[in-house]
Design a protein around this motif. Structure first.
Motif, PDB file in Angstrom:
ATOM      1  N   THR A 264      51.088   7.704 -31.087  1.00  0.00           N
ATOM      2  CA  THR A 264      50.655   7.181 -29.792  1.00  0.00           C
ATOM      3  C   THR A 264      50.676   8.269 -28.729  1.00  0.00           C
ATOM      4  O   THR A 264      49.736   8.393 -27.928  1.00  0.00           O
ATOM      5  N   LEU A 265      51.725   9.068 -28.717  1.00  0.00           N
ATOM      6  CA  LEU A 265      51.812  10.173 -27.759  1.00  0.00           C
ATOM      7  C   LEU A 265      50.694  11.180 -27.993  1.00  0.00           C
ATOM      8  O   LEU A 265      50.046  11.645 -27.047  1.00  0.00           O
TER       9      LEU A 265
ATOM     10  N   LEU B  27      56.914  14.430 -25.583  1.00  0.00           N
ATOM     11  CA  LEU B  27      58.314  14.241 -25.235  1.00  0.00           C
ATOM     12  C   LEU B  27      59.142  15.256 -26.008  1.00  0.00           C
ATOM     13  O   LEU B  27      58.810  15.586 -27.158  1.00  0.00           O
ATOM     14  N   PRO B  28      60.216  15.744 -25.424  1.00  0.00           N
ATOM     15  CA  PRO B  28      61.126  16.590 -26.208  1.00  0.00           C
ATOM     16  C   PRO B  28      61.604  15.822 -27.439  1.00  0.00           C
ATOM     17  O   PRO B  28      61.795  14.604 -27.389  1.00  0.00           O
ATOM     18  N   GLU B  29      61.792  16.522 -28.537  1.00  0.00           N
ATOM     19  CA  GLU B  29      62.115  15.872 -29.799  1.00  0.00           C
ATOM     20  C   GLU B  29      63.316  14.929 -29.715  1.00  0.00           C
ATOM     21  O   GLU B  29      63.231  13.789 -30.194  1.00  0.00           O
ATOM     22  N   PRO B  30      64.435  15.333 -29.118  1.00  0.00           N
ATOM     23  CA  PRO B  30      65.570  14.397 -29.037  1.00  0.00           C
ATOM     24  C   PRO B  30      65.216  13.120 -28.271  1.00  0.00           C
ATOM     25  O   PRO B  30      65.631  12.030 -28.659  1.00  0.00           O
ATOM     26  N   GLN B  31      64.429  13.249 -27.210  1.00  0.00           N
ATOM     27  CA  GLN B  31      64.048  12.072 -26.425  1.00  0.00           C
ATOM     28  C   GLN B  31      63.074  11.199 -27.205  1.00  0.00           C
ATOM     29  O   GLN B  31      63.138   9.963 -27.136  1.00  0.00           O
TER      30      GLN B  31
END
Length: 230
Positions: free
Chosen positions: A25-26, A33-37
């Protein structure tokens, strides 16, 4: 046995992971988004019940969504409202993504057939056994079957949103049996939910359950169906 009915999600097909769902979707929206987020957001969306087809029941569903959630598969409007409503319990930087997430889960590429689905469906067709798909769903899943080359093996679809009734209501199974011209007492219903798919037993159908697992963890759970019809 003259016919076999199959559930869709968790039985013949499995939806992509929540992480893959959010990532796709992103990507489609040109967002990042940063990977952890990203991973944290994917976990939160799944826990909220926002990931359609995952089989995960929502945790802490707001009271104002409870009635909507209970009837979510009775129409396309209710289905979209329920799942986007659940998703909105998770804050996203871009509010427009809630609808894009919903659209993504209907894409054929978001679904994978279980490894033995094609073999089982084609073998049933070769034996002259009628095949139906009975699903609690709010959108047309036929393109998913076409995309993966399985549509030629399905004779009838009974989709909850098209009939305004959802499993375990026996009426939805009755629609499928009638479309196949099959006596319910000579029909096997195959599904992953004892509550929903077990409703077929009220008509006299035999019911066979499989586990709702990732496709890599369930290579051959559908094969015993071929022995049942014998």
């Amino acid at each position: 046995m003259t016919a076999v009915l199959f559930d869709f999600s968790g039985t013949l097909f499995r939806i992509e992971s929540a992480e893959s769902w959010l990532r796709a979707t992103l990507d489609a929206s040109g967002r990042d988004l940063p990977e952890p987020q990203l991973l944290e957001t994917a976990r939160a969306l799944e826990a909220s019940g926002a990931h359609p087809g995952s089989g995960v029941e929502p945790v802490g569903l707001p009271a104002e969504l409870a009635a909507l959630w209970a009837a979510r598969d009775e129409s396309a409007r209710l289905h979209r409202a329920a799942f986007t409503g659940a998703a909105r319990q998770v804050p996203l930087l871009w509010p427009e993504l809630y609808d894009v997430l919903y659209e993504r889960h209907m894409a054929p590429a978001a679904w994978s057939p279980y490894p033995d689905a094609a073999e089982v469906l084609s073998t049933l067709r070769e034996r002259g056994i009628g095949v139906g798909v009975v699903s609690n769903i709010g959108w047309d899943l036929r393109p998913v079957f076409r995309h993966h080359g399985l549509d030629a093996h399905v004779d009838a679809y009974a989709l909850s949103y098209e009939h305004g009734v959802q499993k375990p209501d026996p009426r939805l199974f009755s629609v499928a049996c009638a479309a196949l011209g099959a006596d319910p007492r000579q029909v096997v219903m195959v599904g992953d939910s004892k509550e929903a798919d077990g409703g077929a037993a009220a008509l006299g159908c035999r019911v066979h359950f499989v586990d709702h697992l990732p496709v890599t963890d369930r290579p051959d759970a559908l094969l015993p169906v071929l022995d049942l019809v014998d």
